[in-house]
Design a protein around this motif. Structure first.
Motif, PDB file in Angstrom:
ATOM      1  N   ARG A 185      -0.867   4.475 -17.410  1.00  0.00           N
ATOM      2  CA  ARG A 185       0.462   5.340 -17.735  1.00  0.00           C
ATOM      3  C   ARG A 185       1.644   4.419 -17.406  1.00  0.00           C
ATOM      4  NH1 ARG A 185       0.127  11.443 -15.397  1.00  0.00           N
ATOM      5  NH2 ARG A 185      -2.049  11.978 -16.176  1.00  0.00           N
ATOM      6  N   ARG A 186       1.143   2.984 -16.876  1.00  0.00           N
ATOM      7  CA  ARG A 186       2.225   1.914 -16.608  1.00  0.00           C
ATOM      8  C   ARG A 186       3.219   2.286 -15.884  1.00  0.00           C
ATOM      9  NH1 ARG A 186       2.827  -0.436 -22.966  1.00  0.00           N
ATOM     10  NH2 ARG A 186       0.718  -0.817 -23.345  1.00  0.00           N
ATOM     11  N   GLY A 187       3.027   3.100 -14.683  1.00  0.00           N
ATOM     12  CA  GLY A 187       3.755   3.280 -13.654  1.00  0.00           C
ATOM     13  C   GLY A 187       3.187   3.268 -12.396  1.00  0.00           C
ATOM     14  N   TYR A 188       3.735   3.818 -11.464  1.00  0.00           N
ATOM     15  CA  TYR A 188       3.209   3.881  -9.967  1.00  0.00           C
ATOM     16  C   TYR A 188       3.465   5.268  -9.150  1.00  0.00           C
ATOM     17  CZ  TYR A 188       4.314  -1.366  -9.982  1.00  0.00           C
ATOM     18  OH  TYR A 188       4.320  -2.676 -10.172  1.00  0.00           O
ATOM     19  N   GLY A 189       2.484   5.351  -8.500  1.00  0.00           N
ATOM     20  CA  GLY A 189       2.207   6.565  -7.817  1.00  0.00           C
ATOM     21  C   GLY A 189       1.984   6.160  -6.463  1.00  0.00           C
ATOM     22  N   PRO A 190       2.046   7.290  -5.356  1.00  0.00           N
ATOM     23  CA  PRO A 190       2.022   7.090  -3.878  1.00  0.00           C
ATOM     24  C   PRO A 190       0.798   6.184  -3.663  1.00  0.00           C
ATOM     25  CG  PRO A 190       2.935   9.290  -4.400  1.00  0.00           C
ATOM     26  CD  PRO A 190       2.486   8.887  -5.759  1.00  0.00           C
ATOM     27  N   GLY A 191       0.807   5.260  -2.700  1.00  0.00           N
ATOM     28  CA  GLY A 191      -0.438   4.789  -2.293  1.00  0.00           C
ATOM     29  C   GLY A 191      -0.938   5.208  -1.126  1.00  0.00           C
ATOM     30  N   ILE A 192      -2.225   4.669  -0.554  1.00  0.00           N
ATOM     31  CA  ILE A 192      -2.746   5.060   0.534  1.00  0.00           C
ATOM     32  C   ILE A 192      -2.200   4.971   1.591  1.00  0.00           C
ATOM     33  CG2 ILE A 192      -4.039   2.771   0.944  1.00  0.00           C
ATOM     34  CD1 ILE A 192      -5.576   6.419   1.277  1.00  0.00           C
ATOM     35  N   LEU A 193      -1.216   3.751   2.002  1.00  0.00           N
ATOM     36  CA  LEU A 193      -0.568   3.955   3.192  1.00  0.00           C
ATOM     37  C   LEU A 193       0.462   5.043   3.311  1.00  0.00           C
ATOM     38  CD1 LEU A 193       0.192   2.353   5.643  1.00  0.00           C
ATOM     39  CD2 LEU A 193       1.740   0.863   4.402  1.00  0.00           C
ATOM     40  N   ALA A 194       0.805   5.283   2.307  1.00  0.00           N
ATOM     41  CA  ALA A 194       1.832   6.479   2.203  1.00  0.00           C
ATOM     42  C   ALA A 194       1.062   7.964   2.584  1.00  0.00           C
ATOM     43  CB  ALA A 194       2.688   6.794   0.843  1.00  0.00           C
ATOM     44  N   PHE A 195       0.068   8.069   2.026  1.00  0.00           N
ATOM     45  CA  PHE A 195      -0.879   9.047   2.492  1.00  0.00           C
ATOM     46  C   PHE A 195      -1.340   9.154   3.941  1.00  0.00           C
ATOM     47  CE2 PHE A 195      -5.246  10.793   3.225  1.00  0.00           C
ATOM     48  CZ  PHE A 195      -5.122  12.054   2.737  1.00  0.00           C
ATOM     49  N   GLU A 196      -1.418   7.878   4.669  1.00  0.00           N
ATOM     50  CA  GLU A 196      -1.906   7.725   6.056  1.00  0.00           C
ATOM     51  C   GLU A 196      -0.626   8.181   6.761  1.00  0.00           C
ATOM     52  OE1 GLU A 196      -3.552   3.759   6.096  1.00  0.00           O
ATOM     53  OE2 GLU A 196      -5.586   4.139   5.542  1.00  0.00           O
ATOM     54  N   GLY A 229       0.842  -1.049   0.032  1.00  0.00           N
ATOM     55  CA  GLY A 229       0.041   0.021   0.035  1.00  0.00           C
ATOM     56  C   GLY A 229       0.671   1.255  -0.059  1.00  0.00           C
ATOM     57  N   LEU A 230       2.037   1.259   0.061  1.00  0.00           N
ATOM     58  CA  LEU A 230       2.792   2.226  -0.069  1.00  0.00           C
ATOM     59  C   LEU A 230       2.833   3.122  -1.558  1.00  0.00           C
ATOM     60  CD1 LEU A 230       6.073   0.976   2.184  1.00  0.00           C
ATOM     61  CD2 LEU A 230       4.618   3.084   2.872  1.00  0.00           C
ATOM     62  N   ILE A 231       2.804   2.237  -2.653  1.00  0.00           N
ATOM     63  CA  ILE A 231       2.584   2.645  -3.764  1.00  0.00           C
ATOM     64  C   ILE A 231       1.412   2.155  -4.617  1.00  0.00           C
ATOM     65  CG2 ILE A 231       5.030   3.591  -3.710  1.00  0.00           C
ATOM     66  CD1 ILE A 231       5.655   0.985  -5.896  1.00  0.00           C
ATOM     67  N   GLU A 232       1.060   2.389  -5.408  1.00  0.00           N
ATOM     68  CA  GLU A 232       0.016   1.601  -6.258  1.00  0.00           C
ATOM     69  C   GLU A 232       0.145   1.914  -7.621  1.00  0.00           C
ATOM     70  OE1 GLU A 232      -3.585   3.521  -4.674  1.00  0.00           O
ATOM     71  OE2 GLU A 232      -3.630   5.268  -6.011  1.00  0.00           O
ATOM     72  N   PRO A 233      -0.048   0.570  -8.462  1.00  0.00           N
ATOM     73  CA  PRO A 233      -0.069   0.705  -9.991  1.00  0.00           C
ATOM     74  C   PRO A 233      -0.996   1.797 -10.571  1.00  0.00           C
ATOM     75  CG  PRO A 233      -0.914  -1.194  -9.113  1.00  0.00           C
ATOM     76  CD  PRO A 233      -0.606  -0.558  -8.227  1.00  0.00           C
ATOM     77  N   ASP A 234      -0.443   2.441 -11.782  1.00  0.00           N
ATOM     78  CA  ASP A 234      -1.698   3.180 -12.524  1.00  0.00           C
ATOM     79  C   ASP A 234      -1.409   2.591 -13.979  1.00  0.00           C
ATOM     80  OD1 ASP A 234      -2.616   5.044 -14.238  1.00  0.00           O
ATOM     81  OD2 ASP A 234      -1.780   6.780 -13.466  1.00  0.00           O
TER      82      ASP A 234
END
Length: 278
Positions: free
Chosen positions: A56-67, A48-53
């Motif tokens: 765009r075939r990439g990754y962005g910050p995940g919900i755990l990083a937000f929390e 949950g630290l990052i999540e796939p997009d």
């Protein structure tokens, strides 16, 4: 290097300017095999630290990083006091207000308050910049021993985008002045055409010092406005410091009278009198 260390390095690749990353660019940036980066990013996504997009075939910050970011900010009761003070300063001077913390040799902005002055530079929360070239970085580094500051920085120090250069001895001399005066001012060191004034505070009960600053065009304020800003920021910092038992501010006795010519960190004198912040 362990998988944990490489995973942390991957997370450190994210920034306000790079909120989405592809495996190939991370691998190139870190000098790691694509297969290793792909495996680690999949593991980080599962946590949950990052999540796939997929688009765009990439990754962005995940919900755990937000929390985790929210938990970090909630720990800092000091942050709310600084935010309230900055709000008053932005209302009074119409400049853009920033709150940031030190992270190694960089600063990271955690809150931003937009001013109403027509010409302004607005950076987003999460922006990372070189500490030596910023007001926020300088007031925070002024709280560190010189040996620690020296260990963090190569010599000479260069910020190509703003065409600003200095050396470690000059930086340490500037930090000594900040410790004496309680406030810092930088001109054209991080972004050409902009200056900033700031202070730092630290709670006896919290682990992280916090700095706040006002940023505005160099041409927008004369010497009297800058002196007023410095005094206003010192008053706010002193009040916060007393409330959170910051030893520095508890021992800070008076707001100094500043020279009518404000000395910039690169040694040049600011003499602009084009106008004043309304």
């Amino acid at each position: 290097m362990s998988s944990l260390e490489n995973g942390i390095r991957i997370l450190q690749c994210f920034s306000a300017e790079r909120s989405e990353l592809r495996v190939s660019e991370v691998a190139e940036h870190l000098g790691l095999p694509k297969s290793t980066v792909s495996r680690l990013m999949k593991t980080l996504a599962e946590s949950g630290l990052i999540e796939p997009d997929p688009k765009r075939r990439g990754y962005g910050p995940g919900i755990l990083a937000f929390e985790l970011g929210n938990y970090f900010q909630k720990r800092l009761k000091l942050l709310d006091l600084v935010d309230e003070a900055l709000s008053r300063l932005v209302d009074e001077y119409h400049a853009t207000g920033y709150i940031g913390v030190l992270n190694g040799a960089d600063i990271v902005l955690i809150r931003v308050r937009q001013g109403s002055y027509p010409v302004r530079l607005v950076l987003e929360p999460g922006y990372r910049g070189q500490a030596f070239a910023t007001t926020i970085g300088r007031v925070l580094m002024a709280r560190l021993p010189d040996a620690e500051v020296r260990a963090l920085h190569p010599d000479p120090l260069s910020h190509p985008e703003a065409e600003y250069e200095t050396d470690i001895d000059s930086l340490l001399s500037d930090l000594a002045n900040i410790r004496r005066d309680g406030v810092a001012a930088t001109f054209n060191t991080n972004f050409s055409g902009f200056c900033a004034i700031g202070c730092a505070v630290e709670s006896a009960d919290e682990p992280q010092a916090v700095a706040f600053s006002l940023s505005f065009p160099t041409s927008a304020a004369d010497d009297e406005i800058i002196k007023r800003m410095k005094k206003s920021m010192l008053v706010e910092a002193c009040e916060i410091g007393r409330r959170v038992k910051d030893k520095y501010w508890q021992e800070f006795r008076s707001v100094p009278e500043f020279d009518s010519k404000i000395v910039a960190v690169d040694g040049t004198r600011y003499t602009g009198r084009i106008g004043s912040i309304p």
